[in-house]
Every structure is written in structure tokens, then in C-alpha cells.
Write an enzyme that holds these catalytic residues in place. Structure first.
Site, PDB file in Angstrom:
ATOM      1  CG  HIS A 169     -12.316  20.237 -19.384  1.00 56.98           C
ATOM      2  ND1 HIS A 169     -12.729  21.268 -20.190  1.00 56.98           N
ATOM      3  CD2 HIS A 169     -11.977  19.222 -20.201  1.00 56.98           C
ATOM      4  CE1 HIS A 169     -12.650  20.871 -21.440  1.00 56.98           C
ATOM      5  NE2 HIS A 169     -12.204  19.641 -21.489  1.00 56.98           N
ATOM      6  CG  ASP A 216      -8.258  12.040 -21.340  1.00 59.25           C
ATOM      7  OD1 ASP A 216      -8.365  11.330 -22.338  1.00 59.25           O
ATOM      8  OD2 ASP A 216      -8.071  13.267 -21.383  1.00 59.25           O
TER       9      ASP A 216
HETATM   10  N1  COA Z   1      -4.924  17.781 -10.458  1.00 61.21           N
HETATM   11  C1  COA Z   1      -4.629  18.640  -9.470  1.00 61.21           C
HETATM   12  N2  COA Z   1      -4.776  19.978  -9.588  1.00 61.21           N
HETATM   13  C2  COA Z   1      -5.232  20.448 -10.751  1.00 61.21           C
HETATM   14  C3  COA Z   1      -5.564  19.609 -11.828  1.00 61.21           C
HETATM   15  C4  COA Z   1      -5.391  18.223 -11.652  1.00 61.21           C
HETATM   16  N3  COA Z   1      -5.674  17.373 -12.620  1.00 61.21           N
HETATM   17  N4  COA Z   1      -6.023  20.355 -12.850  1.00 61.21           N
HETATM   18  C5  COA Z   1      -5.958  21.615 -12.438  1.00 61.21           C
HETATM   19  N5  COA Z   1      -5.485  21.671 -11.177  1.00 61.21           N
HETATM   20  C6  COA Z   1      -5.251  22.877 -10.389  1.00 61.21           C
HETATM   21  C7  COA Z   1      -3.943  23.515 -10.797  1.00 61.21           C
HETATM   22  O1  COA Z   1      -2.869  23.004 -10.091  1.00 61.21           O
HETATM   23  C8  COA Z   1      -4.212  24.960 -10.555  1.00 61.21           C
HETATM   24  O2  COA Z   1      -4.123  25.189  -9.185  1.00 61.21           O
HETATM   25  P1  COA Z   1      -3.477  26.556  -8.611  1.00 61.21           P
HETATM   26  O3  COA Z   1      -4.391  27.634  -9.130  1.00 61.21           O
HETATM   27  O4  COA Z   1      -3.505  26.364  -7.146  1.00 61.21           O
HETATM   28  O5  COA Z   1      -2.108  26.638  -9.200  1.00 61.21           O
HETATM   29  C9  COA Z   1      -5.685  25.114 -10.932  1.00 61.21           C
HETATM   30  O6  COA Z   1      -6.270  23.833 -10.718  1.00 61.21           O
HETATM   31  C10 COA Z   1      -5.898  25.553 -12.393  1.00 61.21           C
HETATM   32  O7  COA Z   1      -5.176  24.628 -13.223  1.00 61.21           O
HETATM   33  P2  COA Z   1      -4.623  24.986 -14.657  1.00 61.21           P
HETATM   34  O8  COA Z   1      -3.660  23.915 -15.059  1.00 61.21           O
HETATM   35  O9  COA Z   1      -4.154  26.392 -14.715  1.00 61.21           O
HETATM   36  O10 COA Z   1      -5.977  24.875 -15.490  1.00 61.21           O
HETATM   37  P3  COA Z   1      -6.083  24.842 -17.061  1.00 61.21           P
HETATM   38  O11 COA Z   1      -7.438  25.288 -17.393  1.00 61.21           O
HETATM   39  O12 COA Z   1      -4.939  25.528 -17.671  1.00 61.21           O
HETATM   40  O13 COA Z   1      -5.862  23.283 -17.339  1.00 61.21           O
HETATM   41  C11 COA Z   1      -6.103  21.019 -17.695  1.00 61.21           C
HETATM   42  C12 COA Z   1      -6.809  22.372 -17.710  1.00 61.21           C
HETATM   43  C13 COA Z   1      -7.059  19.986 -18.256  1.00 61.21           C
HETATM   44  C14 COA Z   1      -4.849  21.068 -18.557  1.00 61.21           C
HETATM   45  C15 COA Z   1      -5.719  20.650 -16.239  1.00 61.21           C
HETATM   46  O14 COA Z   1      -6.887  20.532 -15.460  1.00 61.21           O
HETATM   47  C16 COA Z   1      -4.870  19.411 -16.163  1.00 61.21           C
HETATM   48  O15 COA Z   1      -3.650  19.485 -16.316  1.00 61.21           O
HETATM   49  N6  COA Z   1      -5.502  18.214 -15.936  1.00 61.21           N
HETATM   50  C17 COA Z   1      -4.749  16.975 -15.921  1.00 61.21           C
HETATM   51  C18 COA Z   1      -4.494  16.504 -17.349  1.00 61.21           C
HETATM   52  C19 COA Z   1      -5.732  15.999 -18.007  1.00 61.21           C
HETATM   53  O16 COA Z   1      -6.489  15.209 -17.430  1.00 61.21           O
HETATM   54  N7  COA Z   1      -5.930  16.404 -19.249  1.00 61.21           N
HETATM   55  C20 COA Z   1      -7.043  15.971 -20.060  1.00 61.21           C
HETATM   56  C21 COA Z   1      -8.013  17.080 -20.281  1.00 61.21           C
HETATM   57  S1  COA Z   1      -9.480  16.498 -21.094  1.00 61.21           S
END
Ligand code: COA
Length: 371
Positions: free
Chosen positions: A257, A308
């Protein structure tokens, strides 16, 4: 100028609707745990729109207004039959239907507070009918008219399936609606606020928000979680499947998140519901697989589940088609979007950030035959 990728940590507005402070989520100052355990979805709608809980007569009036406004113009439903319905994602159908709903509203362009509140009721009432009617029409079934005596959650399940739902299903669905209703300045809510800050109408704001919610990094994640669970299929396969994904640096849907660091407070309610409902249906494997996945992802990546993750097995246990999971998120989130839209109108300023330009420097136009 400093650029903040993804606007992380940027405070873009003041809001009195919901807050996330130290991993605690509140709606108008009420802890989400308190609301999930005690409030109905209709009470939450009232809370978000009026910034206070309703009294008995106010709640009764809202319920009546929602029941009275659930019917959808025939033209909105007829258009579903013109879509290539087998290939249309229900979120796309919802986006188009809500946009066209505005075409039938003679007050669509009336920006008075009174007209906007009327439109708020209409939108919240009709979204339940749109989602359920689409689901039935694509199966060759007739849409079902709501029963005014049922509450919002019960009516949704009734219009979806045609049978009056069991008490446990109503209770679980109502709680899921409460948990998804609002979430501070998430991507779709921000989209809605950006749209209406141009003084565009409420139908445009909600339509824009549906588009933003659809993506798998936002509301679309719940459907992807179920897809993953189905793909894994068996508890014994969880370990290898998840480890392979993590090794390949793939994201596991339903985890992580932007704001929460130690966990999403909504997840535990959905986990509990998932446990109860999967056991009741004799399909414990979905819950067991989910907890196993949670163990690996939190252990390896320190990423806790978000709203989710367990909502997928909850909705699956309620017999809901998997591609309706995100539209159901939208049904609930309409209440939050509308609250934010009304708040934006009440104290508006155009939302217009800047971009840090990184393209080429000044160039001279070259005629096409000399390029
Ligand atoms: N599974 C595996 N790794 C994850 C992850 C996940 N669900 N969510 C984040 N990470 C990792 C990323 O790969 C990244 O790693 P790195 O720094 O080694 O590259 C790090 O954690 C930061 O992720 P990032 O995508 O930049 O964080 P964000 O704050 O931009 O994204 C979300 C937040 C929610 C978009 C992200 O956690 C995600 O894509 N989750 C899956 C989709 C989801 O469940 N969405 C619903 C949200 S309520």
C-alpha cells in the site's frame, strides 16, 4: 521545481471526510473498526455526505430515497444489448452506463447544491441496479426490480441473483460495503476531485473515477487476486507459485500500500469474513491458500495484505462472478467519491499541478520534405 513520482507524500487538499493517520483509518473521525462492527452501509453514506451520523428519521429518509431511485432509464439498460457483451468487462460497462445516465437527467448541468444532492442519491441508488442488471443481461436473464423493503446490501444481492439472500450473506456484504466506502485521497477519489474542480458535473466526476478504479494497481486488484487463487488451484502449490513470482520480481496482487506501513486496518475484517464464509460453503481451501500466501509475502517482503486480498475469497464465497468484484468496490466507493465531489464543489479551486519538463531544448520547425 521538485518532482515527486506518483505524488507520494504530497498533500493535495484539506478534507473532513476520511483520514489515515498512523495506520488508522477513520471516516469523519470514527474508527473503521467501530463502523465495520456497528454501522450499516446506509449510515456510512449519510456520515460521509453530511459529516455526522444520521438520527433514526434521517436514516429512514435516506433509505427511502435510495429505494425510490433505484430504477434506471430503459435506454441505459438497452445499450448493454448493443455491446459485444461477451467481451465487455463489467467495469467498462459501468463506466459507460454511468456516463449515459447523465444524459437522461434533466438536472445534469444544474450545479445548485440541492440538484447535486439529488444527483448524489440517484447515482448511489442506480449504481446497484446497473451492476446487477448488466450481470443478468449478459447471462440472457431479465433485470430484477429492487424490493423497497430491503436494505441496500440485501437489495444488491437480490437484484443480482433473484433470491432473497441469507442473513449471513447480507451481513458480510454490508460490512464489505462499509469497509470500501472511502479512503482519503486514493487514485480514483483524486481523479473525481480533479475532474469536478473544473466545475464539470457530478456524472463526469464519477465516470472519471470509475476509469481510475478499474486498474489492477487500484480496485482492479481484487479480481486479480481471485485469478491468482484459481491459477494456483491447490494449497500445496502456493509455496512454489508465490516464491517463483517473488523471484521474478513480480507483484503479488492484494499486497502493499502507498500509505499504510504496518498493515491495512480493513484487511483483518475481510480475513475474518473469508474464514467464516469459506467454512460455511465448505470451501476452506480459498481461505487456507490466502493465509499461506500472506505468510510468505509478509515474511519475505514485509508487505501486509490490503483491502483487496481477502475481499476476493469473500465475494467468491458469496457466489459472485469474479469480474464483478471491482464493480462492487465501485458500488461502495460511489459514496466516498460523491462525498469528495460535494466537498470539492463547496470550496473549489482548479487542480492544476506542474510538470518538470525533461524533453529536448528549443527546436526549429523543419518542413516535412526536409526531415
Ligand atoms: N508484491 C510484491 N512486491 C511489491 C508489491 C506487491 N504487491 N507492492 C510493492 N512491492 C514492492 C515493489 O516491487 C517495490 O520494490 P522495489 O523497491 O524493490 O522495486 C516496492 O515494493 C515499492 O513498490 P511501489 O509499487 O513503488 O509502491 P507504491 O507505493 O507505488 O505502490 C501499490 C502501492 C498498492 C500500487 C503496490 O503495493 C502494488 O502494486 N500492490 C499490488 C496491487 C494492489 O494490491 N493494489 C491494491 C491497493 S489497495
Amino acid at each position: 521545481m521538485t518532482t515527486t513520482k506518483g505524488l507520494e507524500g504530497v498533500v493535495a487538499t484539506q478534507s473532513a471526510i476520511s483520514s489515515i493517520i498512523d495506520d488508522t483509518l477513520t471516516y469523519v473521525g470514527y474508527d473503521i473498526d467501530d463502523l465495520a462492527n456497528n454501522a450499516s452501509f446506509e449510515e456510512v453514506i449519510y456520515l460521509l455526505w453530511h459529516q455526522r451520523l444520521p438520527k433514526t428519521d434521517e436514516l429512514a429518509e435516506l433509505k427511502q430515497q435510495l429505494a425510490d431511485n433505484m430504477a434506471v432509464p430503459q435506454g441505459v439498460l438497452d445499450q448493454f444489448k448493443m455491446f459485444p457483451i461477451d467481451q465487455v468487462h463489467p467495469m467498462s460497462a459501468l463506466r459507460t452506463a454511468v456516463s449515459s445516465l447523465g444524459l437522461y437527467d434533466e438536472k445534469a448541468e444544474d450545479m445548485s447544491e440541492e440538484a447535486n444532492y439529488e444527483k448524489a442519491i440517484k447515482l448511489q441508488a442506480k449504481v446497484a441496479t446497473i451492476v446487477t442488471a448488466f450481470s443478468r443481461i449478459r447471462k440472457g436473464l431479465e433485470p430484477i426490480a429492487p424490493k423497497p423493503e430491503l436494505g441496500y446490501a440485501a437489495n444488491f444481492l437480490y437484484m443480482l441473483n433473484g433470491d432473497e439472500p441469507e442473513e449471513i450473506a447480507i451481513e458480510a456484504f454490508d460490512k464489505a460495503l462499509v469497509l470500501h466506502a472511502d479512503h482519503e485521497l486514493n487514485a480514483s477519489t483524486f481523479t473525481a476531485r480533479v475532474c469536478v474542480a473544473t466545475l464539470s458535473d457530478i456524472y463526469s466526476g464519477v465516470t472519471a473515477a470509475i476509469g481510475a478504479l478499474k486498474g489492477p494497481l487500484h480496485g482492479g486488484a481484487n479480481e486479480q487476486v481471485m485469478k491468482m487463487l484459481m491459477e494456483i488451484g491447490e494449497e500445496e502449490k502456493v509455496e512454489s507459485y508465490i516464491r517463483e513470482k517473488l523471484d521474478n520480481k513480480e507483484k503479488i496482487m492484494g499486497f502493499g500500500h502507498r500509505v499504510y506501513r504496518n498493515g491495512d486496518p480493513r484487511a483483518k475484517h475481510l480475513r475474518e469474513m473469508s474464514k467464516r464464509l469459506t467454512a460455511l460453503r465448505g470451501e476452506e481451501k480459498w481461505y487456507n491458500m490466502s493465509t499461506k500466501i500472506e505468510g510468505i509475502v509478509t515474511g519475505e517482503k514485509k508487505l501486509p495484505p490490503n483491502v483487496d486480498f481477502y475481499s476476493a475469497s469473500v465475494y467468491h464465497s458469496l457466489g459472485i462472478d469474479h469480474d464483478l468484484f471491482t464493480p462492487i468496490f465501485a458500488v461502495s466507493r460511489f459514496s466516498g467519491w460523491i462525498a469528495h465531489i460535494l466537498e470539492q464543489y463547496s470550496n473549489n479551486r482548479l487542480i492544476r499541478p506542474r510538470a518538470d519538463y525533461v524533453g529536448p531544448g528549443m527546436q526549429k520547425y523543419v518542413p516535412i520534405d526536409q526531415r
